[in-house]
Every structure is written in structure tokens, then in C-alpha cells.
Design an enzyme around this catalytic site. Structure first.
Site, PDB file in Angstrom:
ATOM      1  CD  GLU A 165      -2.912  -1.298   0.193  1.00  0.00           C
ATOM      2  OE1 GLU A 165      -2.925  -0.444  -0.710  1.00  0.00           O
ATOM      3  OE2 GLU A 165      -3.687  -2.280   0.220  1.00  0.00           O
ATOM      4  CG  HIS A 203      -4.455  -0.138   5.646  1.00  0.00           C
ATOM      5  ND1 HIS A 203      -5.819  -0.004   5.496  1.00  0.00           N
ATOM      6  CD2 HIS A 203      -4.144  -1.361   5.135  1.00  0.00           C
ATOM      7  CE1 HIS A 203      -6.307  -1.093   4.924  1.00  0.00           C
ATOM      8  NE2 HIS A 203      -5.309  -1.933   4.694  1.00  0.00           N
ATOM      9  CG  HIS A 229      -7.147  -5.457   7.557  1.00  0.00           C
ATOM     10  ND1 HIS A 229      -6.668  -6.614   6.975  1.00  0.00           N
ATOM     11  CD2 HIS A 229      -6.810  -4.458   6.696  1.00  0.00           C
ATOM     12  CE1 HIS A 229      -6.068  -6.317   5.822  1.00  0.00           C
ATOM     13  NE2 HIS A 229      -6.125  -5.008   5.638  1.00  0.00           N
ATOM     14  CD  GLU A 247     -15.147  13.106  25.029  1.00  0.00           C
ATOM     15  OE1 GLU A 247     -13.941  13.242  24.861  1.00  0.00           O
ATOM     16  OE2 GLU A 247     -15.839  13.887  25.705  1.00  0.00           O
ATOM     17  CG  HIS A 292      -9.253  -3.549   2.533  1.00  0.00           C
ATOM     18  ND1 HIS A 292      -8.561  -3.688   1.350  1.00  0.00           N
ATOM     19  CD2 HIS A 292      -8.317  -3.615   3.508  1.00  0.00           C
ATOM     20  CE1 HIS A 292      -7.272  -3.851   1.612  1.00  0.00           C
ATOM     21  NE2 HIS A 292      -7.108  -3.804   2.924  1.00  0.00           N
TER      22      HIS A 292
HETATM   23  P1  13P Z   1       1.076  -5.503   3.023  1.00  0.00           P
HETATM   24  O1  13P Z   1       1.481  -6.759   3.751  1.00  0.00           O
HETATM   25  O2  13P Z   1       1.672  -5.431   1.649  1.00  0.00           O
HETATM   26  O3  13P Z   1       1.356  -4.267   3.843  1.00  0.00           O
HETATM   27  O4  13P Z   1      -0.493  -5.581   2.770  1.00  0.00           O
HETATM   28  C1  13P Z   1      -1.387  -5.721   3.831  1.00  0.00           C
HETATM   29  C2  13P Z   1      -2.680  -5.033   3.581  1.00  0.00           C
HETATM   30  O5  13P Z   1      -3.408  -4.750   4.498  1.00  0.00           O
HETATM   31  C3  13P Z   1      -3.066  -4.698   2.180  1.00  0.00           C
HETATM   32  O6  13P Z   1      -4.156  -3.832   2.149  1.00  0.00           O
HETATM   33 ZN    ZN Z   2      -5.367  -3.928   4.009  1.00  0.00          ZN
END
Ligand code: 13P
Ligand code: ZN
Length: 275
Positions: free
Chosen positions: A116, A140, A142, A170, A211
Site C-alpha cells: 500500500e 491502515h 483491518h 466525544e 477492507h
Molecule cells: P502488506 O502486507 O503489503 O502491507 O499488505 C497488507 C494489507 O493490508 C493490504 O491492504
Molecule cells: Zn489492508
């Protein structure tokens, strides 16, 4: 100074582990990047290689020319970062055009920065501009509950912002500008990077449908705290929707307006629509 002794590196490692402990980083899920200060790059210079091969970023970030970033590696597990940071992380330098990068430190057993990287760097470029250089962290994750909500709420910025604001008093203070939503897209490339960075012009948080999330902030505490606040709010919404589909009572638009006055934040009226 050794890279691993630097305070920003220790803060980065701690944040990776905090994210792992939250359950947001199954396998290699998620990635983190930090735009290093000039003095930080200078302080660890003794360990930075200058003979790495230049490789294409996959997009163009001219305003980041010459910047150094600490990033997680592609395919690396957040749970391993604390045990072996030199295997999991890399410091990369951006070339003078903003089109190529080279590895200066880390990934000692091979590999490359996160897939990413285009999204991270395009977000960094936008947020650096928008905040006069204050924002340095792009994260980023999940996040389970936010992902779950992308199956049941319309994928609209207004809906996600308003529903998440309503779940915790909040929230509008922590993310007063709201949250952007990107519909499902193939991850890891330039197209999703362009779509996300477009939203980052307005927001500090963007949701990727089915995602996860991207968050931007000044430092590790603020960025982790932002991700945590949004995800906790999503957890409350998931719990609420599991108990009953409608609310018996909630925070109403006038409550938000009153809150905005006392907490000195501006809450855009487009999120305070009548339902
Ligand atoms: P990477 O292992 O390449 O960082 O990818 C993980 C991910 O969350 C892709 O969206
Ligand atoms: Zn991801």
C-alpha cells in the site's frame, strides 16, 4: 545513533504492537508509515545505506522528494514487529522526482515496503500540504467493526459520519471533519491511492469498504487514538444494531450543534441532516 535507539522508531514499534493487540492485524493485514523529521534522519545517518537500488513507487509524489519514511514491510506481520523490527520494517528515501524509492535500512531478510506504499505516500503528500507539514503518520488497519458496517450501511460519507458520531459523545470532537468512504476497489495500486488521497483532502479518516480504514495524524498517539475512537464507535453501533434495528433515543442534530459551541469545533451541517 542506532536506528533502534531512536525515539520515533520505538514509538512506531509500540504502535504496531498496540494495533496487533487490538486484533486489527490478522496475518500481514494493515500497514504503517511515518514521515521522518530532518533531524531524525540526520540522527540515524550512520546506519542509513546509500547504495540501495531505486525502485518505482507506482505513483508520483513530487512534494515528498527527498523525504525519509519508516514503513512496515509487505507481507510482514504486525505481531512480529516488536520481536524483530529489522526484519519487518524499512526506512526508505524518496528520490528527487518523487517517483522512486530506495531502502536505506531494515528488511534485513529481504522484501519490499508495504504493497500500500502508493496509498500511504499519496495520503502523506495530501496531508502534509493540508496541515502545513504537521501530519506525519498514516495508518491502515483491518478494523473488524467498521468492516462489518460496510455491509449494512450505505457507502456514503454522510451516513458513516453521522452514525458513528451518534454512538459516542466525544466522536464529533475527535473527528469533526467527518469520515470518507471508498467503495470496494482492488487494493495495493494507484487507483485506490488516488481515490483515498482525494478523500484525505477533506478528512483524516477514510474507510475502504469490506477492507478496513486509513487514518492520518500528527503523531503516533493521535493517529492510533483516532483509529481506536472510530473503531470503538463502530463496535457500539454493531452492538446496538444487534439488539434492535432502530434507536429508542439518540444524540440529535441540535445536541451536536450545542456540543460544537462548547467544544469549539465546527461540525459541517451536511452531517446534521433530518432523518
Ligand atoms: P502488506 O502486507 O503489503 O502491507 O499488505 C497488507 C494489507 O493490508 C493490504 O491492504
Ligand atoms: Zn489492508
Amino acid at each position: 545513533m542506532k536506528v533502534l535507539e531512536a525515539k520515533f522508531v520505538q514509538g512506531f514499534i509500540r504502535m504496531c504492537n498496540d494495533g496487533w493487540e487490538q486484533g486489527w492485524h490478522e496475518r500481514n493485514g494493515g500497514n504503517l508509515s511515518y514521515r521522518m523529521k530532518k533531524e531524525e534522519a540526520e540522527s540515524v545517518k550512520e546506519e542509513l545505506k546509500t547504495d540501495g537500488e531505486w525502485k518505482a513507487i507506482g505513483t508520483s509524489v513530487p512534494k515528498l522528494a527527498g523525504e525519509y519514511f519508516l514503513v512496515t514491510g509487505s507481507g510482514k506481520y504486525f505481531r512480529n514487529v516488536i520481536l524483530d523490527p529489522e526484519d519487518s520494517l524499512a526506512i526508505v528515501e524518496i528520490d528527487e522526482k518523487g517517483e522512486d524509492y530506495r531502502i536505506c535500512w531494515g528488511l534485513v531478510n529481504g522484501g519490499r515496503p508495504t504493497s500500500e506504499l502508493p496509498s500511504h505516500l499519496m495520503n502523506h503528500e495530501v496531508k502534509m500540504q493540508a496541515t502545513g507539514g504537521k501530519h506525519r503518520v498514516i495508518y491502515h488497519a483491518h478494523t473488524t467493526n467498521v468492516i462489518a458496517l460496510t455491509f449494512v450501511l450505505p457507502l456514503e460519507d454522510e451516513v458513516f459520519t453521522r452514525e458513528l458520531w451518534e454512538m459516542a459523545t466525544e466522536c464529533p470532537v475527535v473527528f469533526p471533519d467527518g469520515i470518507g468512504v471508498v467503495g470496494w476497489m482492488v487494493p495495493g495500486g494507484r487507483d485506490i491511492a488516488v481515490a483515498t488521497s482525494e478523500l484525505m483532502k477533506k478528512y483524516d479518516v477514510a474507510i475502504w469498504a469490506h477492507h478496513g480504514m486509513f487514518a492520518s495524524g500528527e503523531d503516533f498517539d493521535l493517529t492510533f487514538g483516532l483509529m481506536h475512537t472510530v473503531e470503538k464507535s463502530a463496535e457500539i453501533l454493531v452492538k446496538m444494531l444487534s439488539m434492535r434495528s432502530d434507536k429508542l433515543q439518540t444524540i440529535i442534530p441540535q445536541n451536536f450543534r450545542d456540543l460544537a459551541v462548547d467544544f469549539k469545533v465546527t461540525l459541517p451541517e451536511r452531517f446534521l441532516y433530518e432523518k
